[in-house]
Enzyme design. Structure first.
Site, PDB file in Angstrom:
ATOM      1  N   HIS A 127     -36.207  45.527  84.446  1.00 42.27           N
ATOM      2  CA  HIS A 127     -36.959  45.524  83.335  1.00 42.27           C
ATOM      3  C   HIS A 127     -38.341  45.180  84.104  1.00 42.27           C
ATOM      4  O   HIS A 127     -38.342  45.427  85.431  1.00 42.27           O
ATOM      5  CB  HIS A 127     -36.016  43.525  83.302  1.00 42.27           C
ATOM      6  CG  HIS A 127     -34.595  43.328  81.987  1.00 42.27           C
ATOM      7  ND1 HIS A 127     -34.301  43.971  83.012  1.00 42.27           N
ATOM      8  CD2 HIS A 127     -34.868  43.586  81.397  1.00 42.27           C
ATOM      9  CE1 HIS A 127     -33.067  44.043  81.783  1.00 42.27           C
ATOM     10  NE2 HIS A 127     -34.078  43.517  80.279  1.00 42.27           N
ATOM     11  N   LYS A 131     -40.394  39.557  85.099  1.00 41.21           N
ATOM     12  CA  LYS A 131     -38.235  38.716  84.549  1.00 41.21           C
ATOM     13  C   LYS A 131     -38.288  37.742  85.349  1.00 41.21           C
ATOM     14  O   LYS A 131     -38.605  37.967  86.874  1.00 41.21           O
ATOM     15  CB  LYS A 131     -37.850  39.546  84.406  1.00 41.21           C
ATOM     16  CG  LYS A 131     -36.039  39.255  83.560  1.00 41.21           C
ATOM     17  CD  LYS A 131     -35.529  40.538  83.013  1.00 41.21           C
ATOM     18  CE  LYS A 131     -33.751  39.823  82.601  1.00 41.21           C
ATOM     19  NZ  LYS A 131     -33.871  39.038  81.796  1.00 41.21           N
TER      20      LYS A 131
HETATM   21  N1  LIG Z   1     -31.044  37.202  74.308  1.00 35.23           N
HETATM   22  C1  LIG Z   1     -31.791  38.303  74.051  1.00 35.23           C
HETATM   23  O1  LIG Z   1     -31.986  39.962  73.502  1.00 35.23           O
HETATM   24  C2  LIG Z   1     -33.233  38.393  75.118  1.00 35.23           C
HETATM   25  C3  LIG Z   1     -33.271  37.805  75.995  1.00 35.23           C
HETATM   26  N2  LIG Z   1     -34.535  37.272  76.679  1.00 35.23           N
HETATM   27  C4  LIG Z   1     -34.339  36.016  77.331  1.00 35.23           C
HETATM   28  O2  LIG Z   1     -35.360  35.420  76.767  1.00 35.23           O
HETATM   29  C5  LIG Z   1     -36.235  34.263  77.391  1.00 35.23           C
HETATM   30  C6  LIG Z   1     -37.997  34.370  77.521  1.00 35.23           C
HETATM   31  O3  LIG Z   1     -37.879  35.477  77.573  1.00 35.23           O
HETATM   32  P1  LIG Z   1     -39.873  35.877  77.911  1.00 35.23           P
HETATM   33  O4  LIG Z   1     -40.710  36.008  76.575  1.00 35.23           O
HETATM   34  O5  LIG Z   1     -39.771  37.275  78.053  1.00 35.23           O
HETATM   35  O6  LIG Z   1     -40.128  34.823  78.871  1.00 35.23           O
HETATM   36  P2  LIG Z   1     -42.009  34.004  78.763  1.00 35.23           P
HETATM   37  O7  LIG Z   1     -42.053  33.523  80.591  1.00 35.23           O
HETATM   38  O8  LIG Z   1     -42.391  34.888  78.576  1.00 35.23           O
HETATM   39  O9  LIG Z   1     -41.111  32.721  77.777  1.00 35.23           O
HETATM   40  C7  LIG Z   1     -40.822  32.143  78.238  1.00 35.23           C
HETATM   41  C8  LIG Z   1     -41.695  30.439  77.383  1.00 35.23           C
HETATM   42  O10 LIG Z   1     -41.311  29.276  77.404  1.00 35.23           O
HETATM   43  C9  LIG Z   1     -42.538  28.618  78.011  1.00 35.23           C
HETATM   44  N3  LIG Z   1     -42.149  27.808  79.640  1.00 35.23           N
HETATM   45  C10 LIG Z   1     -41.794  27.907  81.138  1.00 35.23           C
HETATM   46  N4  LIG Z   1     -41.425  26.383  81.250  1.00 35.23           N
HETATM   47  C11 LIG Z   1     -41.304  25.349  80.454  1.00 35.23           C
HETATM   48  C12 LIG Z   1     -41.211  24.504  80.277  1.00 35.23           C
HETATM   49  N5  LIG Z   1     -40.407  23.712  81.021  1.00 35.23           N
HETATM   50  N6  LIG Z   1     -40.861  23.196  78.965  1.00 35.23           N
HETATM   51  C13 LIG Z   1     -41.001  24.183  77.925  1.00 35.23           C
HETATM   52  N7  LIG Z   1     -41.598  25.410  77.969  1.00 35.23           N
HETATM   53  C14 LIG Z   1     -41.069  26.348  79.184  1.00 35.23           C
HETATM   54  C15 LIG Z   1     -43.098  29.761  78.627  1.00 35.23           C
HETATM   55  O11 LIG Z   1     -44.568  28.801  79.463  1.00 35.23           O
HETATM   56  P3  LIG Z   1     -45.429  29.810  80.596  1.00 35.23           P
HETATM   57  O12 LIG Z   1     -44.922  31.407  80.379  1.00 35.23           O
HETATM   58  O13 LIG Z   1     -46.376  28.388  81.170  1.00 35.23           O
HETATM   59  O14 LIG Z   1     -44.240  29.183  82.023  1.00 35.23           O
HETATM   60  C16 LIG Z   1     -43.180  30.888  78.034  1.00 35.23           C
HETATM   61  O15 LIG Z   1     -44.448  30.561  77.199  1.00 35.23           O
HETATM   62  C17 LIG Z   1     -36.054  34.757  78.719  1.00 35.23           C
HETATM   63  O16 LIG Z   1     -34.527  34.094  79.249  1.00 35.23           O
HETATM   64  C18 LIG Z   1     -35.365  36.052  78.632  1.00 35.23           C
HETATM   65  O17 LIG Z   1     -34.432  36.952  79.607  1.00 35.23           O
HETATM   66  C19 LIG Z   1     -35.701  38.490  76.372  1.00 35.23           C
HETATM   67  C20 LIG Z   1     -35.295  39.223  75.753  1.00 35.23           C
HETATM   68  C21 LIG Z   1     -34.653  39.706  74.894  1.00 35.23           C
HETATM   69  O1  LIG Z   2     -36.440  38.974  79.961  1.00 34.55           O
HETATM   70  C1  LIG Z   2     -35.440  40.599  78.798  1.00 34.55           C
HETATM   71  O2  LIG Z   2     -37.325  40.699  78.656  1.00 34.55           O
HETATM   72  C2  LIG Z   2     -34.811  40.663  78.788  1.00 34.55           C
HETATM   73  N1  LIG Z   2     -33.664  40.068  78.690  1.00 34.55           N
HETATM   74  C3  LIG Z   2     -32.675  39.802  78.531  1.00 34.55           C
HETATM   75  C4  LIG Z   2     -31.236  40.204  79.815  1.00 34.55           C
HETATM   76  O3  LIG Z   2     -31.389  39.881  80.800  1.00 34.55           O
HETATM   77  O4  LIG Z   2     -30.344  41.235  79.228  1.00 34.55           O
HETATM   78  C5  LIG Z   2     -33.298  41.157  77.445  1.00 34.55           C
HETATM   79  C6  LIG Z   2     -33.350  41.563  77.370  1.00 34.55           C
HETATM   80  O5  LIG Z   2     -32.640  43.484  78.539  1.00 34.55           O
HETATM   81  C7  LIG Z   2     -34.737  41.646  78.119  1.00 34.55           C
END
Ligand SMILES: NC(=O)C1=CN([C@@H]2O[C@H](COP(=O)(O)OP(=O)(O)OC[C@H]3O[C@@H](n4cnc5c(N)ncnc54)[C@H](OP(=O)(O)O)[C@@H]3O)[C@@H](O)[C@H]2O)C=CC1
Ligand SMILES: O=C(O)C1=N[C@H](C(=O)O)C[C@H](O)C1
Length: 212
Positions: A127, A131
């Protein structure tokens, strides 16, 4: 539909907002690090944030009494139990990977898991450098499907959207299953499918496997 996103300023939050708006849905509510963005009560909440934000999400779902789609990884067992409790009142879809390809990957694992006794088995996930959790939620799902305690290696490289490989080998051959997300759009499309899936549900706990 009118959507709300927890983590709306993040990578997935923006991708989901863009896709839903493209399909004529409306972003009316959001929660992120700097607090709440309120325009209107949402009809659904989508959470792609961090495990530490979970209790806030839970509170808002209870307050608005709307379905929840949650993709945040690294949730604790108690948080999964809390989701199941929430699902008695509203529909909840939880998955650590909302891509179709990973669903097919898991079906292949299910098919071969009892045919590889004695083989060396390892999972490698790659990743982007931003991440926060390790290993990925998807790698944990693959391991759980295998029903075996196999090693997981995690690489954090550049801007990789999400790669998962399952290696299996005996002394004469190596078999692999691999999946590569080319962008976050693949996950956002799964979220859209899940949002459509819950519209006619009153309550219940679902995974993305139930959706497709
Ligand atoms: N299930 C799926 O298919 C997938 C799951 N994911 C998961 O989704 C999640 C998010 O991923 P991603 O978008 O890349 O991460 P990001 O860090 O880009 O997004 C998370 C957001 O939450 C904010 N945040 C952080 N702390 C807080 C808080 N205390 N209160 C409110 N908001 C907060 C962050 O702000 P800031 O950046 O300012 O810290 C950011 O805007 C991860 O757990 C990832 O593993 C991702 C892709 C696919
Ligand atoms: O954080 C990500 O970007 C992703 N998180 C998910 C995971 O932890 O499996 C899904 C995807 O691979 C992207």
């Amino acid at each position: 539909m009118k959507i709300g996103i927890v983590g709306y300023k993040g990578r997935m939050g923006k991708e989901i907002k863009d896709l839903f708006e493209e399909k004529n849905h409306e972003f009316v509510w959001g929660y992120d690090k700097d607090g709440e963005h309120f325009q209107e009560k949402p009809q659904i909440i989508i959470d792609f944030s961090l495990p530490e934000v979970f209790e806030k999400t839970e509170d808002y779902v209870k307050k608005f009494k709307v379905p929840l789609i949650i993709g945040t990884t690294g949730l604790q067992d108690e948080q999964i139990e809390a989701l199941k409790a929430l699902a008695k009142d509203v529909p909840v879809v939880q998955s650590y990977n909302f891509s179709i390809g990973i669903q097919l990957f898991l079906k292949m694992v299910d098919f071969l898991k009892d045919k590889i006794d004695g083989w060396d088995i390892e999972i490698v996930e790659t990743h982007h450098r931003f991440k926060k959790d390790k290993p990925s939620g998807t790698a944990k799902m693959i391991k759980e499907s295998l029903d075996k305690d196999v090693p997981i290696s995690s690489l954090r490289l550049g801007n990789v959207a999400g790669d998962h490989v399952l290696y299996m080998a005996n002394l004469g051959e190596v078999l692999g299953i691999s999946h590569r997300a080319l962008s976050r759009r693949a996950f956002a499309e799964g979220v859209l499918k899940s949002a459509e899936f819950v519209t006619n549900k009153k309550n219940g706990y679902f995974t993305f496997t139930d959706v497709i």
